[in-house]
Each structure stands twice: as structure tokens, then as C-alpha cells.
Design an enzyme around this catalytic site. Sequence first.
Site, PDB file in Angstrom:
ATOM      1  N   THR A   1      -0.637  -0.805   0.619  1.00  0.00           N
ATOM      2  CA  THR A   1      -1.256  -0.033   1.257  1.00  0.00           C
ATOM      3  C   THR A   1      -1.227   0.020   2.866  1.00  0.00           C
ATOM      4  O   THR A   1      -0.776  -0.876   3.390  1.00  0.00           O
ATOM      5  CB  THR A   1      -2.973   0.269   0.717  1.00  0.00           C
ATOM      6  OG1 THR A   1      -3.759  -0.614   1.480  1.00  0.00           O
ATOM      7  CG2 THR A   1      -2.846   0.172  -0.728  1.00  0.00           C
ATOM      8  N   CYS A   2      -2.149   0.976   3.823  1.00  0.00           N
ATOM      9  CA  CYS A   2      -2.189   0.849   4.999  1.00  0.00           C
ATOM     10  C   CYS A   2      -3.100  -0.212   5.397  1.00  0.00           C
ATOM     11  O   CYS A   2      -2.818  -0.907   6.503  1.00  0.00           O
ATOM     12  CB  CYS A   2      -2.796   2.257   5.526  1.00  0.00           C
ATOM     13  SG  CYS A   2      -4.323   2.782   4.970  1.00  0.00           S
TER      14      CYS A   2
ATOM     15  N   SER B   1     -12.757  -3.445   1.162  1.00  0.00           N
ATOM     16  CA  SER B   1     -12.197  -2.347   1.759  1.00  0.00           C
ATOM     17  C   SER B   1     -12.691  -2.179   3.086  1.00  0.00           C
ATOM     18  O   SER B   1     -13.627  -2.619   3.588  1.00  0.00           O
ATOM     19  CB  SER B   1     -12.330  -0.872   1.238  1.00  0.00           C
ATOM     20  OG  SER B   1     -11.611  -0.845  -0.168  1.00  0.00           O
TER      21      SER B   1
ATOM     22  N   GLN C   1      -4.714   3.020  -5.876  1.00  0.00           N
ATOM     23  CA  GLN C   1      -3.632   2.424  -5.459  1.00  0.00           C
ATOM     24  C   GLN C   1      -3.454   0.882  -6.130  1.00  0.00           C
ATOM     25  O   GLN C   1      -2.299   0.416  -6.127  1.00  0.00           O
ATOM     26  CB  GLN C   1      -3.990   1.843  -3.721  1.00  0.00           C
ATOM     27  CG  GLN C   1      -3.971   3.305  -2.960  1.00  0.00           C
ATOM     28  CD  GLN C   1      -4.393   2.864  -1.609  1.00  0.00           C
ATOM     29  OE1 GLN C   1      -5.384   2.231  -1.531  1.00  0.00           O
ATOM     30  NE2 GLN C   1      -4.117   3.762  -0.838  1.00  0.00           N
TER      31      GLN C   1
ATOM     32  N   GLY D   1       2.914  14.623   7.052  1.00  0.00           N
ATOM     33  CA  GLY D   1       3.033  13.659   6.089  1.00  0.00           C
ATOM     34  C   GLY D   1       1.805  13.996   4.768  1.00  0.00           C
ATOM     35  O   GLY D   1       1.053  15.061   5.064  1.00  0.00           O
ATOM     36  N   ALA D   2       1.770  13.230   3.934  1.00  0.00           N
ATOM     37  CA  ALA D   2       0.905  13.522   2.981  1.00  0.00           C
ATOM     38  C   ALA D   2       0.232  12.137   2.158  1.00  0.00           C
ATOM     39  O   ALA D   2       0.089  12.010   1.052  1.00  0.00           O
ATOM     40  CB  ALA D   2       1.550  14.028   1.717  1.00  0.00           C
ATOM     41  N   GLY D   3      -0.190  11.400   3.108  1.00  0.00           N
ATOM     42  CA  GLY D   3      -1.240  10.248   2.559  1.00  0.00           C
ATOM     43  C   GLY D   3      -2.244  10.452   2.370  1.00  0.00           C
ATOM     44  O   GLY D   3      -2.903  11.463   2.739  1.00  0.00           O
TER      45      GLY D   3
END
Length: 431
Positions: A52-53, A113, A124, A193-195
Site C-alpha cells: 500500500t502507500c 495504520s 488491502q 488517478g483513482a486511489g
Amino acid sequence: MGRETLIVVGVNHRTAPVAVRERLGFALDELRPALSRLTAVDGVHEAAIVSTCNRVEVIASVDDAAPERGMAIGDFLAAERNVAPAELAPHLFVHDGRDALRHLFRVASSLDSMVVGEPQILGQVKEAYDEASEAATAGAVLHRIFHRAFAVAKRVRSETGVAGKAVSVASVAVELARTIFESFADKTAMLIGAGDMSELAARRLRAQGISGIIVTTRTFEHAVELARDFGGMPVPFDRLVEYLRLADVVIGSASVTDYVVTPPLVQEVLRARRQRPMFFIDVGVPRNFDPAINALANVYLYDIDDLGAALAGNVDEREREAVRAEAIVEEEVERTWRWFGSLEVVPTIVAIREKVEAIRQYELEKALLSLKDQAPRHRALLDALTSSIVNKILHAPFSSLKSPDAETRDLLASARRLFDIEPPPDDEEPS
């Protein structure tokens, strides 16, 4: 193979800056081939990759006797992403055994997180598990522990308030934008984009009354679909530059290999906008916007780490609820770890009992042959007597092996040596 154990190796927002994390990230279509190569590493039997980011982490079932297994997986990540091992090493963490299981449960429950309680991470983690299942690199161990992780996450969300009082990267991004713009009523946002996080930020901007939203993605059909959701306007990706001058707030989360927005481009756009301020939110990993644009007048850029730093000051009820959530995780770790130990306990107990029973039967038959009177009642009496003796002798050792103590795995190894029992095969799972 000897004993198996769990291991988690990787980097996350706590151990590595975004400049490192973006170089290690895997696109979805890269995961299955990478997983096949990962399970070819000596000592690695099952594996999944969460990318993930905010984190790139390998969750694996490995041979407990494999030397430097964490280093081997770290070297794998470095080689896959063309990063020098020495450059990656300072940012790499390794958890094994119970600590690895605890880490997975905490990640799935959003306790690890950047924003405690955020909902995206569970999806995710599920995606990482699905990819491992499709790649056939998830076996008995990973199937069980991932499903337990999902159950733990559900329990945490239902039994605590850890997901209450919305605090997210998206909400912080909008709060920061408000420091630049007094009102959103006459402002336009562009979504590149589409995150997940960029979509959340766009939804929050819409809720805060932003005038318009422009959506552009590499696949125009996807842009049309997203624009419909936001009540926005889709534009082709190759016309991004043309429409950028209309945007006051720009959110980037495209999957890219190079910067989409650079200083020369922004300077040109600012001239067309007569130097009206622009606010850039970069939640892409790899980053979408060249950090150098932040040095330009009337440009305000925040990347994922900047947003995380801003979040650090937002202390609310979630942190208190997280204490209750941690207790749930600990309870579930102990329960699941007992099952993990049973992967060896059950086959070992069965093997010992079969071996001892074979000896009992052999000696019983030999004794009966030496008796002149072999009446059925005598045979039954001796059979019951020897069975009772064997059961009483094995009761205490078997009870110790079934206990959830930390020493159980050492006792298992000792028991197999004492009874000359081979380790259980790789694919055996207790019923």
C-alpha cells in the site's frame, strides 16, 4: 523440513519515508509473479505481500531452521525493486513467531495504520490474501491466519469505538486546504488517478461544498465512472495539462513511474491562472508530484508523510479505544498461536501413539504365544491391561505437549528425538 514459523518482513510509514516506500511498492499485476519467485527462496513455504502507500510487507510461513530468513526476504525485496540491500537495510523490520502474528492482526485491525481505525487497510489486506490464494502461495498456514486476521478486525470494529469519530488522511488534507482557501464554493478540484485515499479526499471536498471536480485517469472509462460518482467532469489523461489550470486543489494518486506534475508545468499553469494559489495533495506511491514544486510561490504541496505528521496532533477517542482493541488482539494471538503449535503437536502425538501401540501389540502377541492357555478372556484381559498401562504412561507427556506454553515447541522437538519420530510432512494439517 523442520519446524515452521511465521515471519513478517518489510517497511512501513514508521520505519521508512515515502521516498523509500515508493520504490518498493508492487502494482497489483506484479504481485502473483513476485509471489511465485518469493516462494522459490530457500526456506519460504507460503507467502503474501501487502503493498500500500504506507507499507510493503511480506507475510510468510518459513522453515524455522532457515538461517537469516529475514535477511533473505529483505534481499528478495531489494532485488525485486532494484534497490541496494545496504540502502534498504536501515528501514527494514522483521517480526517472527507470535510477534509476526500480532503484527498481522494489528495491521488488519487498523491499529498499525497512520490513522488508527481507518477502514481501507482491511480491504488491502484482503486483496493481498486473494492474490496469494490465486498465485497458490497461500497454504494451510496463511489461509488460517489471514481468515483469523479478518475475524479479529471485525471483532475490533464491532466491540470498540476505534473506527468512530472520523479522522482520516482525507479529512486532514481538507482541513489543510481550508487554511489556504476561506471557502470552497468557487473552487475546483482535480483528481488524478483513482486511489482510495484520493477518492475519499474528493468525496470530503464535495461534502464541504467544492464547486466542481475534474477526474482524469489513464483509463477514460474509469474516469467517466468516477466522475459520475462525484458529480464531476471526466477528461482524458492526455488532456491533463490543459485542464490543470482550472484546478485550485489537485489530488494525485495515479500509478506512475515518473512525476506527472513538474515545476516547469506548474509555472506555466500559474501564469495562465494569474498566480492564483494551488493546493496539491500527493497520496500516490510512487509520488505523482515533483517535491520541487513546493518551492514555487503560491503553491502548497503535501505528500503522504506530511499528512501523517499533521495527523499526529489529532488525538481523540480512537486512541483510548485502541487500548481495548489491543487487548482483543492479544487474546486472539494466544488462541491462534495455540492452533499454530498444533500443526506439529497433533501429528507428533499420533506418530508416538502409533509407534508405542505397535510395540504393545508386538509384545502382547509374543506373550500370548508363550502362554499355554490362550482363552479369549485371557487375551482380552491382557489387551486391556497393556492398553491401560500405555495410556497412563503417555497421559502426562501428551498433556504437556498440548499445553499452550512457550516451551511447547521445544518439548515437541525433544519428544520426537526421544521416540525417534520424523517431523510432520510439509502439507499435513491437524483436523
